[in-house]
Design an enzyme around this catalytic site. Sequence first.
Site, PDB file in Angstrom:
ATOM      1  N   GLU A  55     -27.737 -34.012  34.606  1.00 12.34           N
ATOM      2  CA  GLU A  55     -28.773 -33.834  35.628  1.00 12.34           C
ATOM      3  C   GLU A  55     -28.213 -33.386  36.972  1.00 12.34           C
ATOM      4  OE1 GLU A  55     -30.629 -37.664  35.530  1.00 12.34           O
ATOM      5  OE2 GLU A  55     -31.317 -37.374  33.448  1.00 12.34           O
ATOM      6  N   ASP A  81     -17.428 -22.912  30.869  1.00  9.61           N
ATOM      7  CA  ASP A  81     -16.130 -23.575  30.991  1.00  9.61           C
ATOM      8  C   ASP A  81     -16.144 -24.687  32.046  1.00  9.61           C
ATOM      9  OD1 ASP A  81     -14.733 -21.952  29.044  1.00  9.61           O
ATOM     10  OD2 ASP A  81     -14.884 -20.313  30.480  1.00  9.61           O
ATOM     11  N   GLY A 111     -22.807 -21.028  28.653  1.00  3.23           N
ATOM     12  CA  GLY A 111     -22.746 -20.717  30.082  1.00  3.23           C
ATOM     13  C   GLY A 111     -22.566 -19.240  30.321  1.00  3.23           C
TER      14      GLY A 111
END
Length: 325
Positions: A55, A81, A111
């Site tokens: 979060e 990463d 990502g």
Amino acid sequence: VPTPGLSYGLLPRPCRALVLLNPLSGPGLALKDFQALVQPMLAEADVASTLFVTERAQHAHEKVRDEDLSQWDTLVVMSGDGLLHEVVNGLMERRDWEAALEKPLCILPGGSGNALAASINHYAGNDHAAKQELLTNCAFILCKGLHTQMDLVSLSTASGKRLFSFLSFGWGFISDVDIASEKYRKLGNARFTTEAPGARAEGALPEDSLLVPLHRPVPAHWTVVPEEEFVFVYAIYQSHLASDLLMAPAARLHDGRIHLFFLKAGVSRLMLLKLFLAMEKGTHLDLRCPHLRYVPVRAFRLEPRASAGIMTVDGEALACEPVQG
């Protein structure tokens, strides 16, 4: 193809996986991709996954630092990463860090920077892959459950930071500037020093037995590159710096080497462009550019003369200051 000199382990069946997932990483599709693509594969392979959705920054760091890890057989990071960097450094803050580092880690690309996933895909003998194909390949590696050792690099900075890095340390042009942009500028002077291969570290981690404190001169047997202008200095420990940059073709997961690249000022823009295009295939050293140097080392120190420029570790920004690893 198993590599000589590596010992392999196999995850148990059934396997219990803690999946740490950053829902905001990259294009923000990690959660959807995990549920649609990865979870069905894991279920089929008898891998029971518990999902931990981060979060905020450092949430995963705190989780793995404080968690009882005995309930998991593997920690899976589904992100870029940066989240794995958090996890590795969280594990290193545990009292039982040595035991915690034995826990197999898995990276699933979710990502924008998926360099480790691309490196592992490369070591596994797969063709270059990106996006969902790379994710499927990495999920398949997790389903098969074969795991082995990976090098970590210990970095310390002049301001007293101690970091553990699995991918790269960078200073200069690549860190500083979007490659496609026209903002290329000289980055001031630096000198850096490297220890040649040969000496073996003794004593248990995390003692940096190859290094002397940053305020002291490096040992006499180190090679010192004199002060001059560099376009970039990159120390990388895996093959890929990004999913489409095969920067250290000679690197292996656990070769005990830091693959050091530095590009001296004076290189033409055309050559710079050629180098980066060649890096996609890992053929940049074949161009024999006199400004580009590659040295495999076991330790390095970088001393920037000014604090201009951005340093990165595993793709995350660092303040620009003397650093060694």
